[in-house]
Design an enzyme around this catalytic site. Structure first.
Site, PDB file in Angstrom:
ATOM      1  N   GLU A 108      38.940  41.608  33.982  1.00  0.00           N
ATOM      2  CA  GLU A 108      37.835  41.445  33.044  1.00  0.00           C
ATOM      3  C   GLU A 108      38.402  40.697  31.850  1.00  0.00           C
ATOM      4  OE1 GLU A 108      34.678  43.856  30.233  1.00  0.00           O
ATOM      5  OE2 GLU A 108      36.664  44.674  30.626  1.00  0.00           O
TER       6      GLU A 108
ATOM      7  N   ASP B  38      40.879  46.198  33.102  1.00  0.00           N
ATOM      8  CA  ASP B  38      39.911  46.205  32.012  1.00  0.00           C
ATOM      9  C   ASP B  38      40.379  45.337  30.840  1.00  0.00           C
ATOM     10  OD1 ASP B  38      37.517  47.444  30.682  1.00  0.00           O
ATOM     11  OD2 ASP B  38      39.062  48.164  29.300  1.00  0.00           O
TER      12      ASP B  38
END
Length: 594
Positions: free
Chosen positions: A299, A262
Site C-alpha cells: 500500500e 501497510d
C-alpha cells in the site's frame, strides 16, 4: 563406509524459549532478566547488544517476560509468538514445529490472474474468529475468488479492532484464536484451492501495549501515526531484521502465500538498498526454496511505478500495489461525491484516463496535497496485474464517518456496472467482504482499548475529526461502544433476498467469465483501450475480441462499436444490436464478442 550423522534440529524460532533458550535485543540496558513461569533468571550480554539465557525445564507452554534494569515491570517479548492474556501480559513459548500440516500438495497461486477478497476476521462472522471464518470458505469458493487477504492479525490491546493498532508484530491476536487457529485457517483454505495473504503493519505501533521502544532504539523521527521506525540510523540493523525476519516467518511458519504491506510510504529509509527491496529479495529466495509463488503487495501513497518494478530495473520488486486512484475515479463516477480528495477525480475524462494509465496523479497537480504528485506508468512495460483495482476497501469505507458502504446508496444496476469495470479490467481485482452482494451493514472505525484515558481520547478525536468535515456529532458512531463492532458484522441473510441476490449472482458470473475468457484477465496495458462517450458516463473497454459496454447514466443511449458484435456473453439487461451500433439501457453493462 561412513555413517550419516544427523544433528538435532534447532527450533524454528530460536531464542523464544522452545528449548529453554531466551534472547532479547536491549543494547542500552545495563541488566536484563527473564522471568519464566514466575522465576527470574539473569541474562548475559553479547557484543551486539543481545541478552541470552538458558532456563532448564522451560519450553512450549512456559510463560515468560523481560525485566530491564531497575524497572519492576515485566514486559512481553518484542518477538513474541503468543499472548494468551493480552498485550500487557507475559508471552507464552510457542513451538511452530508442533503443528501437523495437511497442505503438502499445495503449490501456490500466482497473484497475476487472481481475484483477491479482503476479509476482516473480527466482523466476517458474528463469532469473529478464524475458526468461524473457515465455515464460510465455501462462499468464497463459490464466488470464484483465488486469494483471501486477511486484515492484520497481530496482537493489539482489547478484543475487537481493525488490527492496525498492533503492538506485537509476530503474535496472532488471541481473541481470533491465536497461532494454531491461523494455521488451521490456512490449511483449510489451501484444501479448497484458496491462497492466503496477510496484511502486516510495520510503519507504526498502536497506542496501548507498545513496549518495543523500551528495549532499544527501534524508532527515530515521526510519521503520520507517531514515531517512525529506525531503518537507517545507528543500531538500525536489528530493527530491519525484526521486520524482514518477521515477514519471512509469517510466510514460512504459517504457510502464507503473501503479505500486504501497510502504508509503505511511511517507512522512512535512506539506505542504498531500501528495506522493501531487501525484503523482496529475501522473499524471492524463500519462494524458490519452497517451490511456490509468494507475493508482496504494497500500500503506497506515492504513485511511484518503481514500487512494482523489478529490482533489476531499479525498482523495489513488489509483486503489486493497491491503486487508490482507480478507486477514487470509480467512486466519483458511481456516487457523484466530490468532497475532500474526491474533488481531484471529478471530470468526464477522469475514469477513462485512470483506467488507461493506472494513476490519475502521474505528475499532475493534486489539489488536496497542494503540489504535483506521482509519476507515469510505462504501460508498454508494466502489466496491469501489478496494480489492485477495487470499488471498496476497509480504508475507503471505514474512514467515512458512518462507515457507510456503496450498497446503501447505489442501485443494483450501478453496483453491477462498477463490478464489471473492475472485473473486466486488466488489473488484479479485489473485493472487500460483503461488497459482492452490495452489503448495507456499515463498517466504521471501532476499537476496544482498556485504558480509560485512551478510550476518552479516541472518542473525542474521532468526533473532532468528522465534526471538522461537517458531520453532526450524533451521526458519528462511538468507536469504543461494543455495539459499533457488532453492527459492522456481515449480515449473511442479506444475499438470500431480492436485489442482493441479484448483485451476488452478477459478481459470480463476472468472475466466472473472467476465468473462462483469458482476454478479460490479460494484464497487458498496451493491449487495452477505453473509449468514453456522453460526458464520460458511457465507456467501452476493449479486451482483445471482447468489448465491455458500460452505461453509468440513467437514460437509454446508443453506442457505436468498432466491429459488429457476434455474441452476448453477459449483461444485466437486454441491449439492442443493429450492425455496429448497440442501444443500451441506463445503469447497464454488457460483455460482447466482436
Amino acid at each position: 563406509m561412513n555413517e550419516l550423522v544427523t544433528q538435532p534440529t534447532r527450533p524454528a524460532t530460536p531464542g523464544r524459549g522452545v528449548r529453554g533458550d531466551f534472547s532479547v535485543w536491549a543494547p542500552q540496558a545495563r541488566d536484563v532478566r527473564v522471568r519464566v513461569d514466575g522465576t527470574d533468571h539473569p541474562m548475559d550480554r553479547d557484543d551486539d547488544g543481545w541478552w541470552h539465557a538458558r532456563v532448564a525445564g522451560a519450553g512450549p507452554g512456559s510463560d515468560y517476560a523481560y525485566l530491564l534494569d531497575d524497572d519492576p515491570l515485566p514486559m512481553p517479548d518484542p518477538r513474541s509468538l503468543r499472548q494468551p492474556d493480552g498485550v500487557h501480559s507475559p508471552s507464552r513459548v510457542y513451538d511452530h514445529d508442533a503443528h501437523a500440516w495437511t497442505d503438502g500438495d499445495w503449490t501456490g497461486r500466482p497473484l497475476a490472474g487472481g481475484v483477491v477478497y479482503e476479509l476482516h476476521v473480527g466482523t466476517f462472522t458474528p463469532e469473529g474468529t478464524l475458526a468461524a471464518a473457515v465455515d464460510r470458505l465455501d462462499h468464497l469458493v463459490g464466488l470464484g475468488v483465488t486469494h483471501v487477504e486477511l486484515m492484520p492479525l497481530n496482537a493489539f490491546d482489547g478484543t475487537h479492532g481493525w488490527g492496525y493498532d498492533g503492538v506485537l508484530w509476530a503474535a496472532v491476536h488471541e481473541p481470533y484464536g491465536g497461532p494454531d487457529a491461523l494455521k488451521a485457517f490456512v490449511d483449510a483454505c489451501h484444501r479448497k484451492g484458496l491462497a492466503v495473504l496477510l496484511d502486516v503493519v510495520y510503519n507504526h505501533l498502536g497506542p496501548s501495549g507498545a513496549y518495543l521502544p523500551r528495549f532499544g532504539p527501534y524508532f527515530s523521527g515521526e510519521n503520520a501515526w507517531g514515531p517512525s521506525l529506525n531503518l537507517d540510523g545507528p543500531d538500525s540493523d536489528p530493527v530491519r531484521s525484526l521486520v524482514v525476519d518477521g515477514a519471512l516467518d509469517w510466510l514460512r511458519h504459517y504457510h502464507l502465500d503473501g503479505l500486504r504491506l501497510d502504508a509503505v510510504h511511511a517507512l522512512r529509509d535512506d539506505r542504498a538498498v531500501p528495506i522493501l527491496a531487501e525484503l523482496s529479495a529475501e522473499v524471492d529466495a524463500l519462494a524458490a526454496g519452497l517451490g511456490r509463488p509468494l507475493s508482496l503487495i504494497a500500500e503506497s501513497d506515492r504513485n511511484d511505478p518503481r514500487t512494482v518494478m523489478p529490482r533489476e530495473a531499479g525498482g523495489l520488486g513488489m509483486t503489486a500495489q493497491w491503486s487508490d486512484d482507480l478507486h477514487h475515479a470509480l467512486h466519483v463516477a458511481l456516487t457523484g461525491e466530490k468532497h475532500g480528495y474526491y474533488a481531484d477525480f471529478d471530470g468526464p475524462e477522469v475514469l477513462a484516463e485512470t483506467l488507461r494509465r493506472v494513476f490519475w496523479h502521474d505528475g499532475t497537480l493534486s489539489t488536496f496535497r497542494g503540489r504535483r504528485h506521482g509519476a507515469r506508468v510505462d504501460t508498454a512495460l508494466v502489466p496491469g496485474s501489478r496494480f489492485l483495482g477495487y470499488l471498496s476497501t476497509h480504508d475507503q469505507i471505514g474512514n467515512r464517518a458512518r462507515g457507510d458502504r456503496m450498497g446503501e446508496h447505489l442501485s443494483p444496476g450501478l453496483l453491477a456496472c462498477g463490478a464489471a469495470l473492475v472485473l473486466c479490467s486488466p488489473y488484479t481485482p479485489m473485493i472487500f467482504m460483503g461488497e459482492e452482494w452490495g452489503a448495507t451493514t456499515p463498517w466504521p472505525f471501532f476499537a476496544s482499548f482498556t485504558d480509560p484515558d485512551l478510550i476518552d481520547g479516541v472518542r473525542r478525536g474521532r468526533r473532532r475529526e468528522f465534526a471538522a468535515l461537517g458531520w453532526a456529532e450524533e451521526d458519528i458512531p462511538d468507536p469504543m461502544d461494543p455495539a459499533t463492532r457488532d453492527g459492522a458484522v456481515l449480515d449473511w441473510s442479506e444475499p438470500e433476498h431480492g436485489s442482493r441476490q441479484l448483485v451476488l449472482d452478477t459478481y459470480r458470473a463476472l468472475i466466472a467469465l473472467r476465468r473462462a475468457e483469458p482476454e478479460l484477465a490479460d494484464p497487458r496495458l498496451d493491449r487495452f483501450s477505453v473509449s468514453a462517450y456522453q460526458e464520460g458516463r458511457v465507456l467501452v473497454l476493449t479486451r482483445g475480441s471482447l468489448r465491455l459496454v458500460c452505461n453509468l447514466g440513467a437514460e437509454v443511449t446508443r453506442v457505436e462499436l468498432d466491429a459488429v458484435p457476434r455474441e452476448l456473453l453477459l449483461a444485466n439487461g437486454s441491449p439492442g444490436i443493429d450492425g455496429t451500433s448497440a442501444t443500451v439501457p441506463g445503469e447497464f453493462f454488457a460483455v460482447l464478442r466482436v
